[in-house]
Design a protein around this motif. Sequence first.
Motif, PDB file in Angstrom:
ATOM      1  N   LYS A 166       6.350  21.590  24.081  1.00 30.84           N
ATOM      2  CA  LYS A 166       5.088  22.089  23.536  1.00 30.84           C
ATOM      3  C   LYS A 166       5.161  23.588  23.256  1.00 30.84           C
ATOM      4  N   MET A 167       5.825  24.321  24.133  1.00 27.46           N
ATOM      5  CA  MET A 167       5.962  25.762  23.934  1.00 27.46           C
ATOM      6  C   MET A 167       6.781  26.069  22.688  1.00 27.46           C
ATOM      7  N   VAL A 168       7.866  25.325  22.517  1.00 24.56           N
ATOM      8  CA  VAL A 168       8.733  25.539  21.355  1.00 24.56           C
ATOM      9  C   VAL A 168       7.983  25.208  20.070  1.00 24.56           C
ATOM     10  N   GLN A 169       7.233  24.116  20.093  1.00 28.96           N
ATOM     11  CA  GLN A 169       6.474  23.716  18.913  1.00 28.96           C
ATOM     12  C   GLN A 169       5.397  24.740  18.564  1.00 28.96           C
ATOM     13  N   ALA A 170       4.809  25.343  19.600  1.00 34.03           N
ATOM     14  CA  ALA A 170       3.719  26.294  19.375  1.00 34.03           C
ATOM     15  C   ALA A 170       4.207  27.654  18.892  1.00 34.03           C
ATOM     16  N   LEU A 193       7.983  27.192  10.986  1.00 32.16           N
ATOM     17  CA  LEU A 193       9.406  27.517  10.926  1.00 32.16           C
ATOM     18  C   LEU A 193      10.270  26.293  10.642  1.00 32.16           C
ATOM     19  N   SER A 194       9.929  25.158  11.254  1.00 32.63           N
ATOM     20  CA  SER A 194      10.757  23.958  11.107  1.00 32.63           C
ATOM     21  C   SER A 194      10.705  23.367   9.703  1.00 32.63           C
ATOM     22  N   SER A 195       9.694  23.735   8.936  1.00 35.48           N
ATOM     23  CA  SER A 195       9.576  23.190   7.580  1.00 35.48           C
ATOM     24  C   SER A 195      10.284  24.065   6.552  1.00 35.48           C
ATOM     25  N   GLY A 223      15.073  23.948   9.170  1.00 38.96           N
ATOM     26  CA  GLY A 223      14.874  22.580   9.602  1.00 38.96           C
ATOM     27  C   GLY A 223      14.392  22.551  11.048  1.00 38.96           C
ATOM     28  N   GLU A 224      13.992  21.384  11.518  1.00 33.76           N
ATOM     29  CA  GLU A 224      13.407  21.275  12.854  1.00 33.76           C
ATOM     30  C   GLU A 224      14.390  21.655  13.961  1.00 33.76           C
ATOM     31  N   ARG A 225      15.599  21.123  13.891  1.00 33.79           N
ATOM     32  CA  ARG A 225      16.569  21.392  14.955  1.00 33.79           C
ATOM     33  C   ARG A 225      16.980  22.864  14.969  1.00 33.79           C
ATOM     34  N   GLY A 226      17.220  23.412  13.796  1.00 29.33           N
ATOM     35  CA  GLY A 226      17.601  24.817  13.718  1.00 29.33           C
ATOM     36  C   GLY A 226      16.500  25.725  14.225  1.00 29.33           C
ATOM     37  N   ALA A 227      15.255  25.375  13.903  1.00 34.14           N
ATOM     38  CA  ALA A 227      14.116  26.173  14.351  1.00 34.14           C
ATOM     39  C   ALA A 227      14.002  26.140  15.872  1.00 34.14           C
ATOM     40  N   THR A 245      11.952  34.846   8.469  1.00 36.70           N
ATOM     41  CA  THR A 245      10.919  35.576   9.200  1.00 36.70           C
ATOM     42  C   THR A 245      11.101  37.077   9.139  1.00 36.70           C
ATOM     43  N   GLY A 246      12.313  37.504   8.834  1.00 35.93           N
ATOM     44  CA  GLY A 246      12.573  38.932   8.840  1.00 35.93           C
ATOM     45  C   GLY A 246      12.939  39.435  10.213  1.00 35.93           C
ATOM     46  N   GLY A 247      12.656  38.635  11.259  1.00 40.67           N
ATOM     47  CA  GLY A 247      12.987  39.044  12.615  1.00 40.67           C
ATOM     48  C   GLY A 247      12.307  40.334  13.021  1.00 40.67           C
TER      49      GLY A 247
END
Length: 214
Positions: free
Chosen positions: A74-78, A83-85, A89-93, A193-195
Amino acid sequence: MRGREQIEEKFDIVQHLAKEFARFVNRVQNGQVDMLGAFLIESEWENYIGDSKEVLQSLELAGFIIMPKEPTEKMVQAADASLSSGLMGERGAQNYIKHVFGAMVDEWLNSYDTNLVLDIFSMAIARASDPKARADTTGENTSYQRFRKQAQDVVSGIQKNGAIIAPDEATADMIAKGVSETAENKTQASEQTGGNSDYIASIYENMVKARNEK
């Protein structure tokens, strides 16, 4: 095989701290070999739920929270729902978020001053050990310092259960670490994202908010 599956219990910080208070008050050195001590802890820990909640409130007022060292799903998703889209991709994100979060957490654990946290736990243990201490609102009583070792044990116990005491907002050093990790790895996230520091700070903030979601 379903019957053999083990359900992983979520770390309950309120219960954990309440049991720690019960252990200290009853002077239980090792609950695994002290059967009477273990019984006292299990039969009395609910009496210290109030103390447990109070110390958590004290930590929050001081700008600290308790959260998993390894981020939950849940933390990673939030962290960044968009980012995953993107290019990653989802795994890379997910890998990127976990890597940056881990670097920020390690930076915090390796550099923060533990004195304030230990003072908060020492005072909480002192109050639990002596109910009369609750009436002392002068702030001049320094007897809580004698519980320093017990406070260190509490912090160690939290970490052994996979949790950490961390700031509710990322510090400047944590943000700088997150930015540098993004730049060094030159992932697609840096392009997406530019980081930058604001983005890294928002990742941490979002993950902190989601720390208790199931």
